[in-house]
Each structure stands twice: as structure tokens, then as C-alpha cells.
Motif scaffolding. Structure first.
Motif, PDB file in Angstrom:
ATOM      1  N   GLN A 268       0.812  -1.222   0.000  1.00 31.09           N
ATOM      2  CA  GLN A 268       0.000   0.000   0.000  1.00 31.09           C
ATOM      3  C   GLN A 268       0.840   1.265   0.000  1.00 31.09           C
ATOM      4  N   GLY A 269       2.066   1.182   0.464  1.00 33.36           N
ATOM      5  CA  GLY A 269       2.917   2.354   0.559  1.00 33.36           C
ATOM      6  C   GLY A 269       3.459   2.502   1.968  1.00 33.36           C
ATOM      7  N   TYR A 270       4.300   3.489   2.163  1.00 29.87           N
ATOM      8  CA  TYR A 270       4.924   3.741   3.451  1.00 29.87           C
ATOM      9  C   TYR A 270       3.837   4.066   4.472  1.00 29.87           C
ATOM     10  N   PRO A 271       3.661   3.206   5.506  1.00 28.60           N
ATOM     11  CA  PRO A 271       2.518   3.348   6.419  1.00 28.60           C
ATOM     12  C   PRO A 271       2.295   4.740   7.002  1.00 28.60           C
ATOM     13  N   PRO A 272       3.333   5.440   7.506  1.00 26.38           N
ATOM     14  CA  PRO A 272       3.051   6.788   8.033  1.00 26.38           C
ATOM     15  C   PRO A 272       2.529   7.746   6.960  1.00 26.38           C
ATOM     16  N   LEU A 273       3.009   7.607   5.728  1.00 25.83           N
ATOM     17  CA  LEU A 273       2.535   8.466   4.649  1.00 25.83           C
ATOM     18  C   LEU A 273       1.096   8.117   4.270  1.00 25.83           C
ATOM     19  N   VAL A 274       0.781   6.825   4.177  1.00 28.23           N
ATOM     20  CA  VAL A 274      -0.589   6.394   3.866  1.00 28.23           C
ATOM     21  C   VAL A 274      -1.546   6.936   4.928  1.00 28.23           C
ATOM     22  N   LYS A 275      -1.169   6.813   6.187  1.00 26.87           N
ATOM     23  CA  LYS A 275      -2.014   7.301   7.291  1.00 26.87           C
ATOM     24  C   LYS A 275      -2.235   8.809   7.173  1.00 26.87           C
ATOM     25  N   THR A 276      -1.177   9.553   6.905  1.00 29.27           N
ATOM     26  CA  THR A 276      -1.282  11.006   6.765  1.00 29.27           C
ATOM     27  C   THR A 276      -2.187  11.384   5.603  1.00 29.27           C
ATOM     28  N   LEU A 277      -2.045  10.701   4.467  1.00 28.50           N
ATOM     29  CA  LEU A 277      -2.880  11.008   3.298  1.00 28.50           C
ATOM     30  C   LEU A 277      -4.348  10.682   3.548  1.00 28.50           C
ATOM     31  N   LYS A 278      -4.612   9.560   4.234  1.00 29.93           N
ATOM     32  CA  LYS A 278      -6.005   9.223   4.557  1.00 29.93           C
ATOM     33  C   LYS A 278      -6.620  10.289   5.466  1.00 29.93           C
ATOM     34  N   GLU A 279      -5.867  10.700   6.485  1.00 30.50           N
ATOM     35  CA  GLU A 279      -6.364  11.721   7.406  1.00 30.50           C
ATOM     36  C   GLU A 279      -6.579  13.051   6.690  1.00 30.50           C
ATOM     37  N   PHE A 280      -5.632  13.428   5.833  1.00 27.84           N
ATOM     38  CA  PHE A 280      -5.749  14.677   5.079  1.00 27.84           C
ATOM     39  C   PHE A 280      -6.988  14.650   4.186  1.00 27.84           C
ATOM     40  N   THR A 281      -7.200  13.542   3.485  1.00 26.61           N
ATOM     41  CA  THR A 281      -8.350  13.427   2.587  1.00 26.61           C
ATOM     42  C   THR A 281      -9.649  13.517   3.367  1.00 26.61           C
TER      43      THR A 281
END
Length: 183
Positions: A39-52
Motif C-alpha cells: 500500500q505504501g509507506y505506512p506513516p505516509l498512507v495514514k497522513t494522506l487518509k487523514e488529510f483526505t
């Protein structure tokens, strides 16, 4: 995942062009050298989900997953590989981005080009293409309805066209009413 004990590095020192420096060592270095989840780098995925969620608040967002890709070509490839099977029909904007055509070529798909004007795909041409497919389709398998419509509505490649919001809505409504006439 490789055993971190096999990594030959104890520390990596980095100097940026502006002269700033930092080093990677210990758990941070081991994490940087390790494979990451698909899925991608977990901290980045988490940040993008929260931002969206915070910025756009899409419906049912908590029920969706986020997948990072290496670029648009990788994303197009992954998406189409999940949907398309050999011999399927695929609606595409005409002209079509050659990178997408290359991805679809091994599947020997029937590409159905939808003409564009300066505002993007022409809704009437989309309806005509769907009506033509529907006329050939039979429940006994005498034809296949298209599985997907591939368009790039923003900064389309190769034309550079960006579809207006109204054209996007009209195309969607036209396709939905043709595909599902009882709605």
C-alpha cells in the motif's frame, strides 16, 4: 522481509545541498532499508487518509483503503489489471494516451473510442457507443458490455483537455441512463 541483522550498514550520513546534515541509524535505518507494504509507506498512507478525510470528507471514507503508486502509469496499470480480462470491451477517450493503450494491448481488448471536443468526451458519442454495444449484447453471451470507461478528465493526455464539471455530470448521467435505462 529481510532479516535486519543482514544489512551491512551501521549508519548512513546524508549531506543536503543546503549544507544541512542528518544520519540514519538503528531502527530508523533498518526501517529505511526494509521493504515496505504494498500500500505504501505506512506513516505516509495514514497522513494522506487523514488529510483526505479532513479536507474532502468523502462518504464512507473509513471503508476505503488508500494505495500509493510510483506514478500515474503505475496507478493506471494496477487499476486496469484489476478490472480487465482478455477480450473485454473498454470505452476510451479518443485520442487515447499511448501508455494506457500499451497496458491494455496484452489483454486483446476491444477499444471503443469516444470522440472528444475541446470540452472532453462528447456525451452523445458516449451514449451512441453504449447503445451500439447494448444492441450487440445478448444474455446468451453474444457480446459483452464494456467493463470500464477510461478517461483522464483533468489535463488529458495527449490533448491537454480538462472536462468542465457540467460535462462530467452530463457524461455520467448519459452513461448511467443508457447502461441502466430503468433508473
Amino acid at each position: 522481509m529481510p532479516n535486519e541483522m543482514t544489512f551491512p550498514f551501521q549508519e548512513i550520513n546524508i549531506v543536503l545541498k543546503d549544507g544541512s546534515r542528518f544520519s540514519l541509524q538503528g531502527a530508523v535505518l533498518n526501517s529505511a532499508l526494509q521493504y515496505i507494504p504494498t500500500q505504501g509507506y505506512p506513516p505516509l498512507v495514514k497522513t494522506l487518509k487523514e488529510f483526505t478525510k479532513e479536507t474532502h470528507n468523502p462518504p464512507n471514507w473509513d471503508n476505503y483503503e488508500t494505495l500509493l503508486t510510483n506514478g500515474s502509469q503505475d496507478g493506471i496499470s494496477k487499476s486496469l489489471e484489476m478490472i480487465v480480462q482478455e477480450g473485454d470491451s473498454v470505452l476510451v477517450q479518443n485520442p487515447l494516451y499511448t501508455g494506457t493503450e500499451i497496458i491494455l494491448k496484452p489483454y486483446k481488448v476491444n477499444l471503443i473510442g469516444i470522440e472528444q471536443d475541446k470540452y472532453g468526451i462528447i456525451p452523445k458519442k458516449l451514449v451512441d457507443a453504449l447503445e451500439n454495444c447494448k444492441a450487440k449484447y445478448t444474455e446468451e453471451g453474444g457480446g459483452k458490455m464494456p467493463k470500464v470507461l477510461y478517461i483522464n478528465p483533468t489535463g488529458s493526455n495527449p490533448t491537454g483537455i480538462t472536462m468542465s464539471t457540467e460535462r462530467r455530470r452530463k457524461s455520467t448521467r448519459s452513461a448511467a441512463s443508457t447502461y441502466h435505462p430503468r433508473r
